[in-house]
Design a protein around this motif. Sequence first.
Motif, PDB file in Angstrom:
ATOM      1  N   GLY A  68       0.826  -1.206   0.000  1.00 42.71           N
ATOM      2  CA  GLY A  68       0.000   0.000   0.000  1.00 42.71           C
ATOM      3  C   GLY A  68       0.858   1.252   0.000  1.00 42.71           C
ATOM      4  O   GLY A  68       2.016   1.238   0.439  1.00 42.71           O
ATOM      5  N   LYS A  69       0.288   2.348  -0.482  1.00 40.42           N
ATOM      6  CA  LYS A  69       1.070   3.584  -0.636  1.00 40.42           C
ATOM      7  C   LYS A  69       1.484   4.186   0.701  1.00 40.42           C
ATOM      8  O   LYS A  69       2.569   4.766   0.818  1.00 40.42           O
ATOM      9  N   THR A  70       0.655   4.060   1.726  1.00 34.03           N
ATOM     10  CA  THR A  70       1.011   4.621   3.032  1.00 34.03           C
ATOM     11  C   THR A  70       2.268   3.972   3.582  1.00 34.03           C
ATOM     12  O   THR A  70       3.198   4.654   4.040  1.00 34.03           O
ATOM     13  N   GLN A  71       2.329   2.651   3.515  1.00 32.84           N
ATOM     14  CA  GLN A  71       3.501   1.925   4.003  1.00 32.84           C
ATOM     15  C   GLN A  71       4.717   2.198   3.126  1.00 32.84           C
ATOM     16  O   GLN A  71       5.829   2.380   3.628  1.00 32.84           O
ATOM     17  N   LEU A  72       4.505   2.263   1.813  1.00 33.94           N
ATOM     18  CA  LEU A  72       5.614   2.553   0.899  1.00 33.94           C
ATOM     19  C   LEU A  72       6.216   3.927   1.190  1.00 33.94           C
ATOM     20  O   LEU A  72       7.446   4.095   1.213  1.00 33.94           O
ATOM     21  N   LYS A  73       5.371   4.914   1.427  1.00 32.24           N
ATOM     22  CA  LYS A  73       5.868   6.257   1.719  1.00 32.24           C
ATOM     23  C   LYS A  73       6.668   6.277   3.015  1.00 32.24           C
ATOM     24  O   LYS A  73       7.699   6.961   3.127  1.00 32.24           O
ATOM     25  N   ARG A  74       6.218   5.513   3.996  1.00 31.25           N
ATOM     26  CA  ARG A  74       6.964   5.443   5.262  1.00 31.25           C
ATOM     27  C   ARG A  74       8.345   4.817   5.032  1.00 31.25           C
ATOM     28  O   ARG A  74       9.362   5.309   5.542  1.00 31.25           O
ATOM     29  N   LEU A  75       8.397   3.743   4.241  1.00 34.35           N
ATOM     30  CA  LEU A  75       9.670   3.083   3.946  1.00 34.35           C
ATOM     31  C   LEU A  75      10.593   3.992   3.132  1.00 34.35           C
ATOM     32  O   LEU A  75      11.817   3.971   3.312  1.00 34.35           O
ATOM     33  N   ILE A  76      10.013   4.790   2.240  1.00 35.28           N
ATOM     34  CA  ILE A  76      10.807   5.734   1.445  1.00 35.28           C
ATOM     35  C   ILE A  76      11.435   6.784   2.361  1.00 35.28           C
ATOM     36  O   ILE A  76      12.618   7.109   2.237  1.00 35.28           O
ATOM     37  N   GLU A  77      10.650   7.322   3.300  1.00 38.62           N
ATOM     38  CA  GLU A  77      11.190   8.301   4.240  1.00 38.62           C
ATOM     39  C   GLU A  77      12.318   7.688   5.062  1.00 38.62           C
ATOM     40  O   GLU A  77      13.356   8.335   5.299  1.00 38.62           O
ATOM     41  N   GLU A  78      12.149   6.447   5.490  1.00 34.51           N
ATOM     42  CA  GLU A  78      13.193   5.772   6.269  1.00 34.51           C
ATOM     43  C   GLU A  78      14.455   5.596   5.430  1.00 34.51           C
ATOM     44  O   GLU A  78      15.573   5.760   5.939  1.00 34.51           O
ATOM     45  N   GLN A  79      14.281   5.267   4.143  1.00 36.00           N
ATOM     46  CA  GLN A  79      15.453   5.087   3.289  1.00 36.00           C
ATOM     47  C   GLN A  79      16.201   6.401   3.092  1.00 36.00           C
ATOM     48  O   GLN A  79      17.433   6.433   3.117  1.00 36.00           O
ATOM     49  N   ILE A  80      15.474   7.492   2.878  1.00 37.52           N
ATOM     50  CA  ILE A  80      16.114   8.804   2.715  1.00 37.52           C
ATOM     51  C   ILE A  80      16.926   9.156   3.965  1.00 37.52           C
ATOM     52  O   ILE A  80      18.073   9.626   3.879  1.00 37.52           O
ATOM     53  N   GLN A  81      16.361   8.919   5.147  1.00 36.01           N
ATOM     54  CA  GLN A  81      17.071   9.195   6.386  1.00 36.01           C
ATOM     55  C   GLN A  81      18.280   8.281   6.543  1.00 36.01           C
ATOM     56  O   GLN A  81      19.345   8.711   7.003  1.00 36.01           O
ATOM     57  N   ARG A  82      18.129   7.034   6.162  1.00 30.54           N
ATOM     58  CA  ARG A  82      19.233   6.072   6.264  1.00 30.54           C
ATOM     59  C   ARG A  82      20.398   6.477   5.373  1.00 30.54           C
ATOM     60  O   ARG A  82      21.559   6.376   5.744  1.00 30.54           O
TER      61      ARG A  82
ATOM     62  N   GLU B 195       6.516  16.383   0.115  1.00 35.03           N
ATOM     63  CA  GLU B 195       5.481  15.529  -0.500  1.00 35.03           C
ATOM     64  C   GLU B 195       6.156  14.299  -1.088  1.00 35.03           C
ATOM     65  O   GLU B 195       7.296  14.368  -1.561  1.00 35.03           O
ATOM     66  N   ILE B 196       5.471  13.186  -1.038  1.00 31.90           N
ATOM     67  CA  ILE B 196       5.913  11.971  -1.727  1.00 31.90           C
ATOM     68  C   ILE B 196       4.781  11.529  -2.652  1.00 31.90           C
ATOM     69  O   ILE B 196       3.645  11.351  -2.206  1.00 31.90           O
ATOM     70  N   ILE B 197       5.093  11.393  -3.931  1.00 31.54           N
ATOM     71  CA  ILE B 197       4.110  10.965  -4.929  1.00 31.54           C
ATOM     72  C   ILE B 197       4.568   9.630  -5.500  1.00 31.54           C
ATOM     73  O   ILE B 197       5.742   9.473  -5.867  1.00 31.54           O
ATOM     74  N   ILE B 198       3.679   8.671  -5.568  1.00 28.15           N
ATOM     75  CA  ILE B 198       4.001   7.359  -6.135  1.00 28.15           C
ATOM     76  C   ILE B 198       3.117   7.114  -7.349  1.00 28.15           C
ATOM     77  O   ILE B 198       1.893   7.278  -7.273  1.00 28.15           O
ATOM     78  N   LYS B 199       3.737   6.739  -8.446  1.00 34.87           N
ATOM     79  CA  LYS B 199       2.997   6.315  -9.637  1.00 34.87           C
ATOM     80  C   LYS B 199       3.428   4.897  -9.974  1.00 34.87           C
ATOM     81  O   LYS B 199       4.553   4.663 -10.410  1.00 34.87           O
ATOM     82  N   ASP B 200       2.528   3.956  -9.741  1.00 37.11           N
ATOM     83  CA  ASP B 200       2.806   2.548 -10.031  1.00 37.11           C
ATOM     84  C   ASP B 200       2.118   2.196 -11.340  1.00 37.11           C
ATOM     85  O   ASP B 200       0.902   2.031 -11.398  1.00 37.11           O
ATOM     86  N   TRP B 201       2.906   2.080 -12.396  1.00 35.24           N
ATOM     87  CA  TRP B 201       2.342   1.828 -13.724  1.00 35.24           C
ATOM     88  C   TRP B 201       1.748   0.430 -13.833  1.00 35.24           C
ATOM     89  O   TRP B 201       0.864   0.205 -14.662  1.00 35.24           O
ATOM     90  N   SER B 202       2.187  -0.493 -13.003  1.00 40.74           N
ATOM     91  CA  SER B 202       1.630  -1.847 -13.060  1.00 40.74           C
ATOM     92  C   SER B 202       0.180  -1.882 -12.598  1.00 40.74           C
ATOM     93  O   SER B 202      -0.537  -2.844 -12.866  1.00 40.74           O
ATOM     94  N   GLN B 203      -0.276  -0.830 -11.896  1.00 39.61           N
ATOM     95  CA  GLN B 203      -1.658  -0.751 -11.428  1.00 39.61           C
ATOM     96  C   GLN B 203      -2.540   0.052 -12.387  1.00 39.61           C
ATOM     97  O   GLN B 203      -3.719   0.273 -12.095  1.00 39.61           O
ATOM     98  N   ASP B 204      -1.963   0.521 -13.487  1.00 41.90           N
ATOM     99  CA  ASP B 204      -2.691   1.376 -14.432  1.00 41.90           C
ATOM    100  C   ASP B 204      -3.289   0.511 -15.542  1.00 41.90           C
ATOM    101  O   ASP B 204      -2.561  -0.023 -16.383  1.00 41.90           O
ATOM    102  N   PRO B 205      -4.620   0.357 -15.583  1.00 38.42           N
ATOM    103  CA  PRO B 205      -5.223  -0.555 -16.563  1.00 38.42           C
ATOM    104  C   PRO B 205      -5.088  -0.089 -18.005  1.00 38.42           C
ATOM    105  O   PRO B 205      -5.293  -0.872 -18.928  1.00 38.42           O
ATOM    106  N   PHE B 206      -4.753   1.184 -18.231  1.00 34.34           N
ATOM    107  CA  PHE B 206      -4.559   1.666 -19.592  1.00 34.34           C
ATOM    108  C   PHE B 206      -3.107   1.510 -20.053  1.00 34.34           C
ATOM    109  O   PHE B 206      -2.765   1.891 -21.170  1.00 34.34           O
ATOM    110  N   THR B 207      -2.261   0.950 -19.178  1.00 31.64           N
ATOM    111  CA  THR B 207      -0.861   0.693 -19.518  1.00 31.64           C
ATOM    112  C   THR B 207      -0.498  -0.774 -19.373  1.00 31.64           C
ATOM    113  O   THR B 207       0.149  -1.345 -20.243  1.00 31.64           O
TER     114      THR B 207
END
Length: 357
Positions: A255-269, A280-292
Amino acid sequence: MNRPPLVIIGGGLSGLYLAYRLAQRGENFLLLEARHRLGGRIKTSTPFDLGPTWFWPGQRHMMALIQELDLQIFKQQNTGDILYEDPTVFSERLSGNQYKMISYRIQDGISSLINRLQAQIPTSHILLNHKAISVEKQTDTIEITAEKNDGVRKFTCENVIFALPPCLVESTIQFVPELNQNIRKDMRAIPTWMAGHAKALIRFQRPFWKDHNLSGQVFSRIGPMMEIHDASSPDHNYALFGFLAGSGRQRKELGKTQLKRLIEEQIQRLFGNAAPQPLEIIIKDWSQDPFTATVKDMEPLKAHPHYRKPENLKDLWNGQINFIGSELAPSEGGYLEGALIAAEEFLKEMSVKIRNT
């Protein structure tokens, strides 16, 4: 509009560029796009690109089109050192000199290229929110059925140009009469470039990494971002972007909430106390896009495929159906350059047919 002799299905770069050139010639055509916007995998959260980001020296079609449309470009920032991490190495600093490669970006994002092309095409030639679901061969014509917000609409034309990834066409559009299994197999076998990938954009008030002679580039074997780059633009908008690891299924489960938390942890690490809180953190997952993407694209590609147009996709229905798109380009397949080359190849073939009639 009178019945158009040609319908383009798909308003990504290849289909839109073809429409642009046809409009310059005064040709009669119609472009159908399933999304509410044009651009396909090109998507910009101004001025940051969530899809394709770069093009490179020597890609002459891209350079020529950018000059023709009077767009501004700048070099990707890669000055400074690189960070590396794996399960046994903590934020190791490497010289960036060996990784310097010139690449270009378009000011205000690549969607500005899409917007400039769209502005040159009469609005009557483009229909958004029209998802083609079937094509049926009749005596001398083809009937296209498209879903739109308030129902279904049918179009009759003489020729159809699919400017979509072939495997997406195979999985979402019905053909009457049905295509034979060899053709369908070839369509399924062509991987859609970047359809299984996801990008994360992390916005900051200032480019803090530059204070420490860092380029913003990171290579990680831990994740969630396996590769990070400076996404900043010349107009003082600052960001890093990263390619997310794992499959589409794994990212969806997190899920995006957990992914954003992990991204923040990685940046700090990686950057330690030098890293401020992201704006702001924006996530675009193309595998979830039915038109792609299709179900097959839940697993990202491990390497860049060798793209080409299979013989089975040439001269379908006596030449009334054609395919263009980056995955079918004779060179530069998968790239923005390939999308333009594929459209140019069709225009050459079209000119030859006109001369011979």
